[in-house]
Design a protein around this motif. Structure first.
Motif, PDB file in Angstrom:
ATOM      1  N   HIS A  86       3.157  10.831   5.383  1.00  0.00           N
ATOM      2  CA  HIS A  86       2.187  10.328   6.351  1.00  0.00           C
ATOM      3  C   HIS A  86       2.663  10.587   7.786  1.00  0.00           C
ATOM      4  O   HIS A  86       1.878  10.985   8.651  1.00  0.00           O
ATOM      5  CB  HIS A  86       1.954   8.831   6.107  1.00  0.00           C
ATOM      6  CG  HIS A  86       0.965   8.224   7.026  1.00  0.00           C
ATOM      7  ND1 HIS A  86       1.246   7.123   7.785  1.00  0.00           N
ATOM      8  CD2 HIS A  86      -0.298   8.576   7.322  1.00  0.00           C
ATOM      9  CE1 HIS A  86       0.188   6.822   8.517  1.00  0.00           C
ATOM     10  NE2 HIS A  86      -0.758   7.682   8.244  1.00  0.00           N
ATOM     11  N   VAL A 126      -8.769   2.647   2.826  1.00  0.00           N
ATOM     12  CA  VAL A 126      -8.335   4.002   3.177  1.00  0.00           C
ATOM     13  C   VAL A 126      -9.252   4.587   4.255  1.00  0.00           C
ATOM     14  O   VAL A 126      -8.787   5.192   5.224  1.00  0.00           O
ATOM     15  CB  VAL A 126      -8.288   4.898   1.929  1.00  0.00           C
ATOM     16  CG1 VAL A 126      -7.905   6.321   2.292  1.00  0.00           C
ATOM     17  CG2 VAL A 126      -7.311   4.328   0.902  1.00  0.00           C
ATOM     18  N   LEU A 162       0.671   3.951  -2.974  1.00  0.00           N
ATOM     19  CA  LEU A 162       0.326   5.358  -2.744  1.00  0.00           C
ATOM     20  C   LEU A 162       1.491   6.283  -3.088  1.00  0.00           C
ATOM     21  O   LEU A 162       1.298   7.332  -3.708  1.00  0.00           O
ATOM     22  CB  LEU A 162      -0.122   5.562  -1.301  1.00  0.00           C
ATOM     23  CG  LEU A 162      -1.446   4.892  -0.936  1.00  0.00           C
ATOM     24  CD1 LEU A 162      -1.707   4.988   0.561  1.00  0.00           C
ATOM     25  CD2 LEU A 162      -2.588   5.508  -1.714  1.00  0.00           C
ATOM     26  N   THR A 199       0.829  -1.207   0.000  1.00  0.00           N
ATOM     27  CA  THR A 199       0.000   0.000   0.000  1.00  0.00           C
ATOM     28  C   THR A 199       0.860   1.252   0.000  1.00  0.00           C
ATOM     29  O   THR A 199       0.581   2.199  -0.750  1.00  0.00           O
ATOM     30  CB  THR A 199      -0.963   0.008   1.200  1.00  0.00           C
ATOM     31  OG1 THR A 199      -1.802  -1.144   1.116  1.00  0.00           O
ATOM     32  CG2 THR A 199      -1.826   1.257   1.217  1.00  0.00           C
ATOM     33  N   LEU A 203       1.235   9.099  -5.965  1.00  0.00           N
ATOM     34  CA  LEU A 203       1.352  10.508  -5.578  1.00  0.00           C
ATOM     35  C   LEU A 203       2.645  11.168  -6.043  1.00  0.00           C
ATOM     36  O   LEU A 203       2.649  12.360  -6.353  1.00  0.00           O
ATOM     37  CB  LEU A 203       1.222  10.630  -4.055  1.00  0.00           C
ATOM     38  CG  LEU A 203      -0.116  10.208  -3.470  1.00  0.00           C
ATOM     39  CD1 LEU A 203      -0.060  10.226  -1.948  1.00  0.00           C
ATOM     40  CD2 LEU A 203      -1.230  11.107  -3.960  1.00  0.00           C
ATOM     41  N   ILE A 262      -6.715   7.416  -6.511  1.00  0.00           N
ATOM     42  CA  ILE A 262      -5.939   6.223  -6.133  1.00  0.00           C
ATOM     43  C   ILE A 262      -6.765   4.944  -6.136  1.00  0.00           C
ATOM     44  O   ILE A 262      -6.251   3.883  -5.816  1.00  0.00           O
ATOM     45  CB  ILE A 262      -5.291   6.408  -4.744  1.00  0.00           C
ATOM     46  CG1 ILE A 262      -6.347   6.556  -3.656  1.00  0.00           C
ATOM     47  CG2 ILE A 262      -4.301   7.546  -4.748  1.00  0.00           C
ATOM     48  CD1 ILE A 262      -5.814   6.507  -2.254  1.00  0.00           C
ATOM     49  N   VAL A 304      -5.510   1.276  -4.613  1.00  0.00           N
ATOM     50  CA  VAL A 304      -5.846   0.991  -3.209  1.00  0.00           C
ATOM     51  C   VAL A 304      -7.364   1.101  -3.059  1.00  0.00           C
ATOM     52  O   VAL A 304      -7.942   2.125  -3.399  1.00  0.00           O
ATOM     53  CB  VAL A 304      -5.154   1.986  -2.242  1.00  0.00           C
ATOM     54  CG1 VAL A 304      -5.535   1.704  -0.810  1.00  0.00           C
ATOM     55  CG2 VAL A 304      -3.645   1.934  -2.413  1.00  0.00           C
ATOM     56  N   TYR A 323       6.022   8.169   0.621  1.00  0.00           N
ATOM     57  CA  TYR A 323       4.677   8.174   1.195  1.00  0.00           C
ATOM     58  C   TYR A 323       4.731   8.161   2.721  1.00  0.00           C
ATOM     59  O   TYR A 323       4.021   8.918   3.382  1.00  0.00           O
ATOM     60  CB  TYR A 323       3.845   6.984   0.694  1.00  0.00           C
ATOM     61  CG  TYR A 323       2.523   6.957   1.395  1.00  0.00           C
ATOM     62  CD1 TYR A 323       1.543   7.879   1.049  1.00  0.00           C
ATOM     63  CD2 TYR A 323       2.275   6.082   2.441  1.00  0.00           C
ATOM     64  CE1 TYR A 323       0.340   7.918   1.725  1.00  0.00           C
ATOM     65  CE2 TYR A 323       1.079   6.112   3.120  1.00  0.00           C
ATOM     66  CZ  TYR A 323       0.114   7.029   2.762  1.00  0.00           C
ATOM     67  OH  TYR A 323      -1.065   7.085   3.441  1.00  0.00           O
TER      68      TYR A 323
END
Length: 164
Positions: A73, A132, A45, A41, A49, A123, A127, A69
């Motif tokens: 995060h 999410v 992501l 994941t 991104l 996304i 995902v 990512y």
């Protein structure tokens, strides 16, 4: 630095780390159960991104997207933890603002769901949206649960004030 500011800083940073770690663990478990790498994941992501991944079949799990990512995060979780801790510290000082703080937490949660819906469209091909949204709830419950535990006397004080 004043002891109270040190306590605020420590609680905010720990709250952010708790929320971050809970989401990392959640996605690692979901990925392993799904027969994928625990980093799937984060790689997906990060690739969408930061590396413009368009075709999920071309996803390659590499350190760059995973670290990119996770870095974003982590920073966002730490900032959110600091803001949440600060709001609770202010509520302990000024009890009358608890309505505003409660509204701020509910509004922030609703805003995050809207952002997930918007970003989710971008996304969704890598995902699933349910994961999410679930991760967002896991993040909120873990971060909020830690702060709730740290300020567990606050609700009793507020309830006592309401009754008097």
């Amino acid at each position: 630095m004043k002891p109270e500011n040190e306590k605020l800083l420590a609680q905010g940073l720990v709250a952010g780390l708790v929320g971050y770690a809970a989401v990392v663990l959640f996605f690692a478990v979901v990925n392993v159960i799904g027969g994928r790498s625990p980093f799937h994941t984060a790689a997906a992501l990060g690739s969408v991104l930061f590396y413009d991944l368009q075709d999920p079949a071309r996803l390659v799990i590499e350190p760059g997207p995973v670290l990119a990512y996770n870095g974003v995060h982590l920073v966002l979780s730490l900032v959110a933890g600091m803001v949440a801790a600060w709001l609770l510290f202010e509520t302990e000082r000024h009890h009358f603002i608890w309505y505003f703080v409660m509204f701020a937490f509910v509004a922030a949660f609703m805003y995050s769901l809207v952002v997930i819906a918007i970003v989710g469209a971008e996304i969704a091909h890598v995902v699933p949206w349910w994961s999410v949204v679930t991760a967002n709830v896991v993040w909120l419950v873990s971060l909020g649960g830690y702060l709730w535990f740290q300020h567990r006397g606050l609700m009793a004080v507020l309830k006592e004030e309401q009754e008097s």
